[in-house]
Design a protein around this motif. Structure first.
Motif, PDB file in Angstrom:
ATOM      1  N   HIS A 110       0.944  -1.356   0.052  1.00 40.62           N
ATOM      2  CA  HIS A 110      -0.180  -0.116  -0.036  1.00 40.62           C
ATOM      3  C   HIS A 110       0.778   1.211  -0.014  1.00 40.62           C
ATOM      4  O   HIS A 110       0.466   2.171  -0.699  1.00 40.62           O
ATOM      5  N   HIS A 114       1.170   4.573  -2.635  1.00 39.93           N
ATOM      6  CA  HIS A 114       1.213   6.068  -2.260  1.00 39.93           C
ATOM      7  C   HIS A 114       2.557   6.860  -2.792  1.00 39.93           C
ATOM      8  O   HIS A 114       2.409   7.722  -3.287  1.00 39.93           O
ATOM      9  N   SER A 135      -0.205   9.380   6.345  1.00 42.48           N
ATOM     10  CA  SER A 135      -1.937   9.204   5.959  1.00 42.48           C
ATOM     11  C   SER A 135      -2.406   8.902   7.234  1.00 42.48           C
ATOM     12  O   SER A 135      -2.033   9.170   8.439  1.00 42.48           O
ATOM     13  N   ASP A 291      -6.368   7.122  -0.748  1.00 37.64           N
ATOM     14  CA  ASP A 291      -6.094   5.824  -1.199  1.00 37.64           C
ATOM     15  C   ASP A 291      -7.116   5.956  -2.477  1.00 37.64           C
ATOM     16  O   ASP A 291      -8.239   6.235  -2.866  1.00 37.64           O
TER      17      ASP A 291
HETATM   18 ZN    ZN Z   1      -3.232   5.171   2.336  1.00 40.58          ZN
END
Ligand code: ZN
Ligand code: KG4
Length: 328
Positions: A110, A114, A135, A291
């Motif tokens: 993940h 980003h 985040s 996201d």
């Molecule tokens: Zn995120």
């Protein structure tokens, strides 16, 4: 080359289509309203909602791009970290689609997503550079040494930066997500009226800490300071803390390019303060900071030559350090 990217790591269902490194479609089905009244994400509700919407969202993305499912050449999905039930929806969907189509599948971290989101408009950038992911779940500072090779330099000791915004917003009676709400209220406030210290001043390392600020916000409210002034001071202190750590890391590593990504990267005060710090800055374009699925497809595109296709037996992982995620 068409790449489908899927992210269901938390409360947004993200589906993106990237063609030869350019984002063509990026759809995000937000669950903000669903979780708003609980003041945070309810994991089971998030998983159920992903299950409801994911297939329709993929079909919608294909229609908007004017392609069929057979045109996809690679499927990428977030493997972790995140809420395991939520992750499993998009990750398993992606694997299943790749298997059915006989196309390669790539498991993406993940945070890697980003990072590559902030490179969407900078095809010329090459490592090494610093990357700050800030985040709701992460505040991690990496040195990106080469494509797919990351060294963790510093991380939060407690809450993530976005989490501090969310928790403080709740104390201030604001809505969720708290970052944009605090940013809005702070414009009407005077930071100089509230005493709040920048965390970890004087440290020699690169750690972050935000949980003390939330307590300080609660105390300032009890003492009767105006919510707008508290919001302004809170934001100023968070930004100052981040700027102090990243500028020290830049001096320490000799790296002058800083990539800032994740939801908190949208904060205008943070951007302005970093601009003043004299670093070359890379921010994600609008729509790619929070996201989304396109960032996962972008990561798969950039790393396609150095990271092999993933085995379908590779499990999703709620906890997954980035530096250990790519066996290259
Ligand atoms: Zn995120
Ligand atoms: O990257 P993201 O969408 O999801 C996670 O992976 O967590 O980040 C969401 C976080 C939330 O905590 C939200 O409050 C914060 O990013 N955020 C902001 C702003 N916009 C979103 N924080 C500060 N200022 C903003 N403008």
């Amino acid at each position: 080359m068409w790449i489908l990217g899927i992210d269901t790591s938390c409360d947004d269902t993200g589906v993106g289509l990237v063609r030869d490194g350019s984002v063509v479609v990026n759809l995000v089905a937000s669950q903000t309203l669903l979780h708003q009244r609980y003041g945070g994400v309810v994991p089971e509700l998030a998983s159920r909602e992903h299950t409801q919407v994911i297939d329709g969202l993929v079909q919608q993305a294909l229609t908007q791009a004017g392609i069929g499912v057979c045109d996809l050449e690679l499927i990428a999905a977030t493997r972790g970290p995140g809420l395991i039930g939520a992750l499993l929806v998009g990750y398993t969907y992606g694997k299943g689609l790749a298997f059915a189509l006989g196309k390669p599948f790539v498991a993406v971290h993940h945070l890697e997503g980003h990072i590559y989101a902030a490179l969407a408009q900078h095809p010329e950038v090459e490592p090494p550079f610093l990357a700050l992911v800030a985040s709701g779940g992460h505040t991690h500072l990496f040195e990106v040494r080469s494509w797919g090779e990351y060294k963790l330099i510093g991380a939060t000791l407690d809450d993530a930066a976005g989490e501090a915004f969310d928790k403080s917003a709740r104390l201030l009676g604001l809505g969720y997500p708290g970052g944009p709400e605090i940013e809005k209220l702070a414009r009407q406030g005077d930071a100089s009226k509230v005493p709040l210290a920048v965390p970890l001043q004087g440290q020699e390392g690169f750690a972050f800490s935000f949980s003390g600020l939330k307590t300080a916000v609660a105390r300032a409210l009890e003492k009767g300071y105006a919510p707008a002034d508290i919001a302004a001071k809170f934001q100023q202190v968070v930004v100052e803390h981040i700027v102090q750590v990243v500028t020290r890391a830049a001096q320490h590593t000799g790296l002058t390019t800083l990539l800032v990504t994740g939801g908190v990267a949208q904060n205008a005060t943070l951007r302005a303060r970093l601009q003043a710090a004299g670093l070359r800055l890379l921010f994600p374009p609008k729509g790619l900071a929070t996201d989304n699925g396109a960032m996962i497809a972008l990561a798969a595109w950039r790393t396609r030559s150095c990271i092999p296709q993933s085995q379908l037996s590779l499990p999703a992982a709620a906890y997954l350090p980035l530096s250990a995620s790519n066996p290259t």
